[in-house]
Motif scaffolding. Structure first.
Motif, PDB file in Angstrom:
ATOM      1  N   ALA A 186       0.836  -1.197   0.000  1.00 43.61           N
ATOM      2  CA  ALA A 186       0.000   0.000   0.000  1.00 43.61           C
ATOM      3  C   ALA A 186       0.875   1.253   0.000  1.00 43.61           C
ATOM      4  O   ALA A 186       0.638   2.206  -0.751  1.00 43.61           O
ATOM      5  N   LEU A 187       1.889   1.201   0.822  1.00 45.81           N
ATOM      6  CA  LEU A 187       2.815   2.334   0.885  1.00 45.81           C
ATOM      7  C   LEU A 187       3.447   2.580  -0.474  1.00 45.81           C
ATOM      8  O   LEU A 187       3.564   3.707  -0.942  1.00 45.81           O
ATOM      9  N   TYR A 188       3.857   1.490  -1.046  1.00 43.26           N
ATOM     10  CA  TYR A 188       4.524   1.584  -2.334  1.00 43.26           C
ATOM     11  C   TYR A 188       3.618   2.226  -3.374  1.00 43.26           C
ATOM     12  O   TYR A 188       4.020   3.121  -4.110  1.00 43.26           O
ATOM     13  N   PHE A 189       2.395   1.769  -3.434  1.00 45.92           N
ATOM     14  CA  PHE A 189       1.521   2.298  -4.474  1.00 45.92           C
ATOM     15  C   PHE A 189       1.157   3.746  -4.228  1.00 45.92           C
ATOM     16  O   PHE A 189       1.009   4.542  -5.158  1.00 45.92           O
ATOM     17  N   LYS A 190       1.090   4.076  -2.980  1.00 46.72           N
ATOM     18  CA  LYS A 190       0.788   5.476  -2.685  1.00 46.72           C
ATOM     19  C   LYS A 190       1.950   6.358  -3.143  1.00 46.72           C
ATOM     20  O   LYS A 190       1.783   7.339  -3.855  1.00 46.72           O
ATOM     21  N   ALA A 233       2.385   6.376  -6.929  1.00 44.51           N
ATOM     22  CA  ALA A 233       1.366   7.147  -7.636  1.00 44.51           C
ATOM     23  C   ALA A 233       1.769   8.614  -7.655  1.00 44.51           C
ATOM     24  O   ALA A 233       1.635   9.307  -8.673  1.00 44.51           O
ATOM     25  N   ARG A 234       2.294   9.032  -6.516  1.00 41.28           N
ATOM     26  CA  ARG A 234       2.725  10.417  -6.440  1.00 41.28           C
ATOM     27  C   ARG A 234       3.858  10.686  -7.416  1.00 41.28           C
ATOM     28  O   ARG A 234       3.894  11.679  -8.136  1.00 41.28           O
ATOM     29  N   LEU A 235       4.781   9.769  -7.456  1.00 38.25           N
ATOM     30  CA  LEU A 235       5.910   9.919  -8.357  1.00 38.25           C
ATOM     31  C   LEU A 235       5.456   9.938  -9.806  1.00 38.25           C
ATOM     32  O   LEU A 235       5.921  10.740 -10.615  1.00 38.25           O
ATOM     33  N   ILE A 236       4.546   9.058 -10.114  1.00 36.61           N
ATOM     34  CA  ILE A 236       4.057   8.991 -11.495  1.00 36.61           C
ATOM     35  C   ILE A 236       3.430  10.316 -11.869  1.00 36.61           C
ATOM     36  O   ILE A 236       3.614  10.827 -12.982  1.00 36.61           O
ATOM     37  N   ASN A 237       2.723  10.861 -10.942  1.00 39.62           N
ATOM     38  CA  ASN A 237       2.101  12.159 -11.166  1.00 39.62           C
ATOM     39  C   ASN A 237       3.138  13.225 -11.479  1.00 39.62           C
ATOM     40  O   ASN A 237       3.005  13.999 -12.434  1.00 39.62           O
ATOM     41  N   ASN A 238       4.157  13.233 -10.659  1.00 39.64           N
ATOM     42  CA  ASN A 238       5.223  14.214 -10.867  1.00 39.64           C
ATOM     43  C   ASN A 238       5.850  14.062 -12.237  1.00 39.64           C
ATOM     44  O   ASN A 238       6.102  15.040 -12.941  1.00 39.64           O
ATOM     45  N   TYR A 264      13.793  11.282 -10.560  1.00 39.55           N
ATOM     46  CA  TYR A 264      12.477  10.733 -10.180  1.00 39.55           C
ATOM     47  C   TYR A 264      12.500   9.238 -10.381  1.00 39.55           C
ATOM     48  O   TYR A 264      12.050   8.448  -9.559  1.00 39.55           O
ATOM     49  N   MET A 265      13.002   8.898 -11.526  1.00 42.60           N
ATOM     50  CA  MET A 265      12.997   7.494 -11.902  1.00 42.60           C
ATOM     51  C   MET A 265      13.889   6.688 -10.977  1.00 42.60           C
ATOM     52  O   MET A 265      13.612   5.528 -10.693  1.00 42.60           O
ATOM     53  N   HIS A 266      14.922   7.326 -10.525  1.00 43.00           N
ATOM     54  CA  HIS A 266      15.795   6.608  -9.599  1.00 43.00           C
ATOM     55  C   HIS A 266      15.043   6.260  -8.324  1.00 43.00           C
ATOM     56  O   HIS A 266      15.150   5.158  -7.804  1.00 43.00           O
ATOM     57  N   GLN A 267      14.269   7.204  -7.865  1.00 42.38           N
ATOM     58  CA  GLN A 267      13.467   6.957  -6.664  1.00 42.38           C
ATOM     59  C   GLN A 267      12.493   5.826  -6.920  1.00 42.38           C
ATOM     60  O   GLN A 267      12.326   4.922  -6.108  1.00 42.38           O
ATOM     61  N   PHE A 268      11.871   5.932  -8.059  1.00 46.15           N
ATOM     62  CA  PHE A 268      10.866   4.951  -8.423  1.00 46.15           C
ATOM     63  C   PHE A 268      11.493   3.583  -8.461  1.00 46.15           C
ATOM     64  O   PHE A 268      10.967   2.594  -7.949  1.00 46.15           O
ATOM     65  N   LYS A 269      12.628   3.547  -9.067  1.00 37.23           N
ATOM     66  CA  LYS A 269      13.307   2.270  -9.199  1.00 37.23           C
ATOM     67  C   LYS A 269      13.658   1.717  -7.828  1.00 37.23           C
ATOM     68  O   LYS A 269      13.526   0.529  -7.568  1.00 37.23           O
ATOM     69  N   VAL A 281      17.228   6.532   8.186  1.00 32.26           N
ATOM     70  CA  VAL A 281      16.760   7.720   7.484  1.00 32.26           C
ATOM     71  C   VAL A 281      16.592   7.412   6.000  1.00 32.26           C
ATOM     72  O   VAL A 281      17.547   7.024   5.330  1.00 32.26           O
ATOM     73  N   ASP A 282      15.387   7.617   5.502  1.00 38.39           N
ATOM     74  CA  ASP A 282      15.145   7.378   4.072  1.00 38.39           C
ATOM     75  C   ASP A 282      13.865   8.089   3.689  1.00 38.39           C
ATOM     76  O   ASP A 282      12.841   7.946   4.350  1.00 38.39           O
ATOM     77  N   ASP A 283      13.936   8.847   2.621  1.00 41.04           N
ATOM     78  CA  ASP A 283      12.748   9.609   2.261  1.00 41.04           C
ATOM     79  C   ASP A 283      11.686   8.708   1.638  1.00 41.04           C
ATOM     80  O   ASP A 283      10.517   9.057   1.605  1.00 41.04           O
ATOM     81  N   ASP A 284      12.085   7.586   1.144  1.00 37.13           N
ATOM     82  CA  ASP A 284      11.146   6.667   0.518  1.00 37.13           C
ATOM     83  C   ASP A 284      10.443   5.848   1.601  1.00 37.13           C
ATOM     84  O   ASP A 284      11.068   5.040   2.288  1.00 37.13           O
ATOM     85  N   GLN A 285       9.143   6.062   1.701  1.00 34.04           N
ATOM     86  CA  GLN A 285       8.395   5.414   2.782  1.00 34.04           C
ATOM     87  C   GLN A 285       8.404   3.905   2.687  1.00 34.04           C
ATOM     88  O   GLN A 285       8.459   3.210   3.695  1.00 34.04           O
ATOM     89  N   THR A 286       8.323   3.435   1.478  1.00 35.25           N
ATOM     90  CA  THR A 286       8.316   1.989   1.290  1.00 35.25           C
ATOM     91  C   THR A 286       9.610   1.387   1.808  1.00 35.25           C
ATOM     92  O   THR A 286       9.610   0.444   2.617  1.00 35.25           O
ATOM     93  N   CYS A 287      10.700   1.947   1.350  1.00 35.36           N
ATOM     94  CA  CYS A 287      11.995   1.414   1.765  1.00 35.36           C
ATOM     95  C   CYS A 287      12.195   1.554   3.265  1.00 35.36           C
ATOM     96  O   CYS A 287      12.746   0.656   3.915  1.00 35.36           O
ATOM     97  N   LEU A 288      11.741   2.670   3.788  1.00 32.99           N
ATOM     98  CA  LEU A 288      11.927   2.904   5.212  1.00 32.99           C
ATOM     99  C   LEU A 288      11.182   1.859   6.028  1.00 32.99           C
ATOM    100  O   LEU A 288      11.687   1.311   7.002  1.00 32.99           O
ATOM    101  N   ARG A 289       9.998   1.591   5.593  1.00 31.16           N
ATOM    102  CA  ARG A 289       9.195   0.606   6.318  1.00 31.16           C
ATOM    103  C   ARG A 289       9.842  -0.769   6.271  1.00 31.16           C
ATOM    104  O   ARG A 289       9.903  -1.478   7.273  1.00 31.16           O
ATOM    105  N   ILE A 290      10.312  -1.096   5.101  1.00 28.66           N
ATOM    106  CA  ILE A 290      10.968  -2.395   4.956  1.00 28.66           C
ATOM    107  C   ILE A 290      12.222  -2.443   5.810  1.00 28.66           C
ATOM    108  O   ILE A 290      12.491  -3.423   6.520  1.00 28.66           O
ATOM    109  N   LEU A 291      12.977  -1.386   5.754  1.00 33.20           N
ATOM    110  CA  LEU A 291      14.216  -1.331   6.527  1.00 33.20           C
ATOM    111  C   LEU A 291      13.919  -1.468   8.014  1.00 33.20           C
ATOM    112  O   LEU A 291      14.593  -2.206   8.742  1.00 33.20           O
TER     113      LEU A 291
END
Lengths: 145, 550
Positions: free
Chosen positions: A42-46, A49-54, A72-77, B22-32
């Motif tokens: 769920a976190l991931y998709f949320k 989705a934001r990233l895709i929007n950007n 952006y893509m790096h984050q996504f990846k 510390v990680d701005d990516d919530q997904t990764c942070l949660r996993i970590l």
């Protein structure tokens, strides 16, 4: 029903939507964290989705700031890798290559593809989780202990 | 509980280790977070670097270790890394989806203890506690020498005591003794020596007088006399090195030039001639050496101790002609020469080499050891590892006529190895698994921001036993594909060299980048290794300038 769930999961792997990382996540799910995988998804998709929007907005503007798109893509990846979304990850890689090559058209095309994969995965995972919940949350997505 | 968890519980310390993630990516942070919980650490998370800093500043003793992502919107991960290292002196592990050696190098340079790639696996997190132990050990050593036992040291020690009671007691005893004495004998630890080198470098070798050095070093209870005698030893060693280096340089210049002609692979070439390492001469610790290097860019510059080490590079290289030899060329030959020189140096200051850990810059060799003044001396065991490694490496590389045996045992080698090790991870991707894993381990698992540990921890990390690392390497070298082995070493050197110093960081990064670019050109012939491609090509270019200017 559980069998159905298992089948769906298997197909996700077989079709390459998910990779081993997803299995690692499943391993982390336990009594203390009963819905870990679903939460993370769920976190991931949320987030994504934001990233895709950007990215969409950036592309629509037509300015093609490749550096920005690349980041952006790096984050996504990064997050796609963490969850094991392999098809999405592959599209990210392709996109970044186009970015580096300065190929705007390639970027656009890849991005469309990426969005497609992303929403496919989302649908499938939602379906999977729903079934899993129905089948009995504790018995699925976990190795027998 | 899994078996791994059970094992962990046996040793109390890692359990409950306090980690700040510390990680701005919530997904990764949660996993970590979940992964860390699995390892039974106590986890605090935040997705803002700024918040992390505040948390750390509020209470320095609240955390044992920090894990931080590299790409964050509010602050660059490297910047956070630096700040944490400076202000709190905590071990920091970098996390990123970037596997680009550039970033890894940057992490090393900014003082990261380790660099993990996403997605992080739990196995990798299981061992991160070692960085905390290492760092605290260094701190202990530091405080035993300079009686300016900072409060933080004590605090750390106290905390460590909870974890490692036995060790703590022993060390505590040792620490008490110097304090009790009126004039404790000064033990020139790595860190102290680094400070010394930094001061000398700052003043310039000619102008480095004990009084000024003492002031710059700003270490309690260190007297002018201490500094004076240390300086004297230092000068003697320098001179010896410089003499040797001079001889080497001339020969090397000619030979390397010839070598290059004969082999376009010019791996060797790039080493010496590459200005970058030189530029990187400014590493924190052994600044003196390095500085001289960059300016000269000649092999022949013996001024710096470290420099002296490198110079041999070119000279020894040419001797070992053959394909493997070519590779070696690029390699910081210094090991040979260096080793010999090291012998001298070692006599001069026993602790010298260890300090050098920080950074052996071999402009020629691209041996860069990062010298962080703050860093404390590396643990001892690593040295062994290093030495071994170096030994293997050197052996392989210069199997011909260089008497390396005596040298290998010297700590100097250690640094070198350390360096190599750290470097190698960058480039090793394509080397065979043994090497790769070996190198990889070495690289970032270093404990403290201090470089010394940088290198070696890697070895330890994933090897079941420390010794396995060096062995692997040695085997690798001796394998039927000597080039590969050499390359590895080379790579290491390169990386090491890159790691040299913030000042020349840009240079290094640039050179690295160049290397990567020339990758395609590079790989050919027997060197089918990508890693080769990384470094080699870029090096070829400067090859000529070097020899001519020598």
């Amino acid at each position: 029903m559980q069998r159905q769930v298992a089948l769906i999961k298997q197909s996700l792997f077989d079709q390459g939507y998910l990779d081993e990382q997803f299995m690692e996540l499943e391993e982390l799910q336990d009594d203390a964290n009963p819905n870990f995988v679903e939460e993370v998804s769920a976190l991931y998709f949320k987030d994504s989705a934001r990233l895709i929007n950007n990215i969409d907005q950036a592309l629509e503007r037509g300015s093609f700031d490749f550096n920005r798109l690349d980041s952006y893509m790096h984050q996504f990846k990064g997050s796609s890798t963490s969850i094991g979304a392999s098809k999405v990850k592959a599209e990210c890689t392709t996109f970044r290559e186009y970015c580096r090559a300065g190929n705007a058209e390639g970027c656009l095309r890849t991005f469309q593809q990426l969005k497609k994969e992303h929403s496919m995965l989302r649908k499938k995972l939602e379906q999977y989780f729903q079934l899993a919940r129905q089948a009995g949350p504790k018995e699925t997505a976990r190795r027998p202990k | 509980m899994t078996m791994e968890q059970e094992i962990e519980v046996l040793d109390q310390f890692p359990v409950g280790m306090r980690v700040l993630a510390v990680d701005d990516d919530q997904t990764c942070l949660r996993i970590l977070q979940t992964l860390l919980h699995r390892c039974q650490y106590h986890v605090t998370t935040t997705n803002q670097a700024q918040t992390a800093l505040e948390l750390l500043r509020k209470n320095k003793n609240k955390f044992d270790l920090v894990i931080s992502d590299v790409d964050m919107p509010d602050m660059d991960g490297f910047k956070l890394l630096e700040l944490v290292g400076l202000e709190m002196d905590l071990p920091v592990i970098m996390l990123s989806a970037h596997s680009d050696p550039k970033y890894v190098m940057k992490g090393v340079k900014h003082g990261a203890c380790d660099y993990l790639l996403k997605p992080v696996r739990i196995e990798e997190l299981k061992n991160i506690w070692q960085h905390v132990v290492r760092k605290s050990k260094l701190k202990k050593n530091k405080s035993s020498v300079s009686n300016a036992a900072a409060n933080s040291d004590k605090a750390n020690r106290k905390r460590k005591e909870q974890y490692e009671e036995e060790e703590e007691e022993e060390r505590g005893n040792e620490n008490d003794d110097p304090t009790a004495q009126k004039k404790p004998r000064v033990l020139w630890t790595h860190e102290l020596h680094n400070k010394f080198l930094a001061a000398v470098d700052h003043l310039g070798v000619e102008k480095a007088v004990p009084k000024k050095i003492l002031d710059l070093m700003n270490v309690d209870k260190l007297t002018r006399e201490n500094v004076a005698s240390h300086l004297q030893k230092f000068r003697v060693a320098l001179k010896k090195m410089s003499d040797k280096a001079n001889q080497q340089a001339t020969r090397a210049a000619i030979e390397s030039h010839l070598m290059q002609m004969s082999s376009h692979k010019g791996l060797g070439g790039f080493y010496h001639h590459r200005g970058i390492p030189v530029g990187s001469g400014h590493f924190h610790g052994g600044a003196t050496m390095m500085r001289h290097y960059p300016s000269n860019r000649n092999l022949g510059r013996p001024n710096s101790l470290a420099g002296g080490m490198f110079q041999p590079v070119s000279s020894s290289f040419p001797r070992n002609h053959n394909d493997g030899g070519n590779i070696l060329q690029g390699l910081p030959l210094p090991p040979l020469e260096e080793l010999q020189i090291n012998n001298n140096i070692n006599k001069a200051f026993p602790s010298f080499t260890s300090q050098q850990n920080s950074l052996m810059v071999a402009p020629n060799n691209l041996l860069l050891l990062e010298g962080h003044p703050q860093s404390s001396s590396p643990g001892f065991s690593p040295h062994f590892e290093m030495n071994k490694r170096q030994e293997h490496w050197s052996n392989t590389a210069f199997s011909t006529n260089i008497p390396q045996s005596d040298v290998h045992s010297k700590p100097d080698n250690l640094e070198w190895n350390a360096f190599c090790d750290s470097a190698s991870p960058l480039i090793n991707q394509n080397l065979d698994t043994d090497t790769t894993s070996f190198c990889r381990n070495t690289d970032f698992r270093s404990t403290s921001a201090a470089q010394t540990d940088f290198f070696y921890p890697l070895q330890m990390n994933q090897q079941p036993t420390n010794n396995s690392g060096p062995m692997t390497e040695a085997q690798l070298f001796r394998s039927s594909n000597p080039n590969e082995g050499l390359l590895m070493g080379q790579q290491k050197l390169q990386s090491g060299f890159m790691a040299s110093d913030a000042g020349s960081l840009d240079d290094i990064v640039n050179s690295l980048m160049t290397k990567e670019q020339s990758q395609s050109e590079f790989s050919e012939g027997d060197w089918d290794l990508e890693c080769l491609a990384h470094s080699e090509h870029a090096y070829e270019k400067p090859y000529f300038p070097f020899s001519l200017s020598a």
